[in-house]
Motif scaffolding. Structure first.
Motif, PDB file in Angstrom:
ATOM      1  N   GLN A 183       0.828  -1.231   0.178  1.00  0.00           N
ATOM      2  CA  GLN A 183       0.221   0.044  -0.026  1.00  0.00           C
ATOM      3  C   GLN A 183       1.055   1.280  -0.028  1.00  0.00           C
ATOM      4  O   GLN A 183       0.758   2.360  -0.495  1.00  0.00           O
ATOM      5  CB  GLN A 183      -0.914  -0.168   1.291  1.00  0.00           C
ATOM      6  N   ARG A 184       1.679   1.392   0.881  1.00  0.00           N
ATOM      7  CA  ARG A 184       2.879   2.352   0.848  1.00  0.00           C
ATOM      8  C   ARG A 184       3.707   2.584  -0.174  1.00  0.00           C
ATOM      9  O   ARG A 184       3.942   3.646  -0.862  1.00  0.00           O
ATOM     10  CB  ARG A 184       3.564   2.230   2.045  1.00  0.00           C
ATOM     11  N   PHE A 185       4.060   1.521  -0.758  1.00  0.00           N
ATOM     12  CA  PHE A 185       4.935   1.658  -1.946  1.00  0.00           C
ATOM     13  C   PHE A 185       4.061   2.037  -3.100  1.00  0.00           C
ATOM     14  O   PHE A 185       4.661   2.884  -3.882  1.00  0.00           O
ATOM     15  CB  PHE A 185       5.477   0.114  -2.224  1.00  0.00           C
ATOM     16  N   LEU A 186       3.013   1.547  -3.346  1.00  0.00           N
ATOM     17  CA  LEU A 186       2.194   2.089  -4.464  1.00  0.00           C
ATOM     18  C   LEU A 186       1.933   3.411  -4.274  1.00  0.00           C
ATOM     19  O   LEU A 186       1.712   4.400  -5.284  1.00  0.00           O
ATOM     20  CB  LEU A 186       0.918   1.133  -4.541  1.00  0.00           C
ATOM     21  N   GLY A 187       1.856   3.847  -3.119  1.00  0.00           N
ATOM     22  CA  GLY A 187       1.579   5.500  -3.005  1.00  0.00           C
ATOM     23  C   GLY A 187       2.615   6.136  -3.669  1.00  0.00           C
ATOM     24  O   GLY A 187       2.409   7.422  -3.895  1.00  0.00           O
ATOM     25  N   THR A 188       3.877   5.674  -3.513  1.00  0.00           N
ATOM     26  CA  THR A 188       5.017   6.396  -4.217  1.00  0.00           C
ATOM     27  C   THR A 188       4.854   6.269  -5.765  1.00  0.00           C
ATOM     28  O   THR A 188       5.637   6.992  -6.390  1.00  0.00           O
ATOM     29  CB  THR A 188       6.438   5.917  -3.783  1.00  0.00           C
ATOM     30  N   LYS A 189       4.079   5.666  -6.335  1.00  0.00           N
ATOM     31  CA  LYS A 189       3.856   5.700  -7.653  1.00  0.00           C
ATOM     32  C   LYS A 189       2.595   6.204  -7.989  1.00  0.00           C
ATOM     33  O   LYS A 189       2.096   6.334  -9.372  1.00  0.00           O
ATOM     34  CB  LYS A 189       3.796   4.156  -8.113  1.00  0.00           C
ATOM     35  N   GLY A 190       1.976   7.228  -7.274  1.00  0.00           N
ATOM     36  CA  GLY A 190       0.924   8.079  -7.587  1.00  0.00           C
ATOM     37  C   GLY A 190      -0.372   7.044  -7.400  1.00  0.00           C
ATOM     38  O   GLY A 190      -1.340   7.542  -7.924  1.00  0.00           O
TER      39      GLY A 190
END
Length: 263
Positions: A101-108
């Protein structure tokens, strides 16, 4: 370097660097070794959409170090499972959920957890709903898949642990969720089943569209395996029916993100 390998390495580095943001109660140190990269290439990339997956014996001859990896890890994973403490298993699953969830947040890509009957996670990009996904984490290979999985569809040959370990519960859990998911699909809202595969050979994020999972299950005509009940099942109702969607027909991590951006 393969773009999916590069993206997964980025995920691994993110998880190891941002431990405190993911979970403060415990840590999980991830790795992706040169052997894992060789396995990703030979066991997944070079066999995608094949009708006849290579045997483990053939792959051991192609990938330096793979035979030794099976020797080091095989005995551990062949041991009888413990009595299964559901609470600890849930905590581990939540770690993987939060990390992705947090990693995908870095991809917008914004991910919000949903409750039943929706799939686990709602995905939005720039405030627009682009889909949902269910996440499963897999660390234990199904080492006896070649003898225990009798229905080898969609392959013409035996199934093997490296591509047949991505388990999915069936029973009432799938039946009830399928109704909701099919409603979302009618609204042209994509839904994916996503597996975080963190095995000793293949590591990566893989996905299959829900409609393809259901089509696979319908072709099987039933479960591939009924596991034995465990003491932990008494804590909460747990499904014992299992299917193993074929890894070699799945989307890659990059393809999954691209599909969400294309929605």
């Amino acid at each position: 370097m393969n773009q999916d390998v590069a993206l997964y390495k980025e995920l691994v580095d993110f998880c190891n660097t941002h431990q405190e943001q993911i979970e403060v109660k415990f840590k999980r140190n991830l790795e992706f070794t040169p052997l894992n990269e060789d396995c990703y290439r030979e066991m997944f990339c070079n066999q995608r959409h094949t009708d006849a997956p290579l045997s483990v014996k053939e792959l051991k001859a192609k990938i330096p170090g793979l035979a030794e990896a099976y020797k080091r890890n095989g005995a551990y994973f062949m041991q009888k499972r413990n009595e299964y403490i559901k609470g600890l298993d849930i905590q581990k699953g939540q770690w993987y959920e939060k990390a992705l969830q947090r990693f995908l947040g870095t991809k917008g890509v914004t991910v919000v957890k949903k409750g039943p009957p929706y799939p686990d996670f709602e995905v939005t990009i720039d405030g627009k709903l682009v889909g949902y996904y269910e996440l499963k984490y897999i660390e234990s290979p199904f080492l006896t898949a070649n003898v225990k999985i009798k229905n080898t569809y969609p392959y013409e040959t035996t199934r093997y642990d490296y591509e047949a370990s991505l388990t999915l519960d069936t029973g009432n859990k799938m039946k009830n969720q399928r109704v909701k998911i099919q409603g979302l699909l009618k609204e042209n809202i994509p839904v994916y089943y996503v597996w975080w595969y963190n095995c000793f050979h293949i590591k990566g994020i893989f996905a299959m569209a829900a409609e393809d999972v259901f089509d696979y299950y319908d072709h099987l005509g039933g479960d591939l395996l009924q596991r034995k009940t465990r003491a932990g099942d008494k804590e909460t109702h747990q499904e014992v029916g299992k299917i193993y969607p074929p890894l070699l027909n799945m989307l890659t991590f990059c393809e999954l993100i691209s599909d969400y951006y294309g929605s």
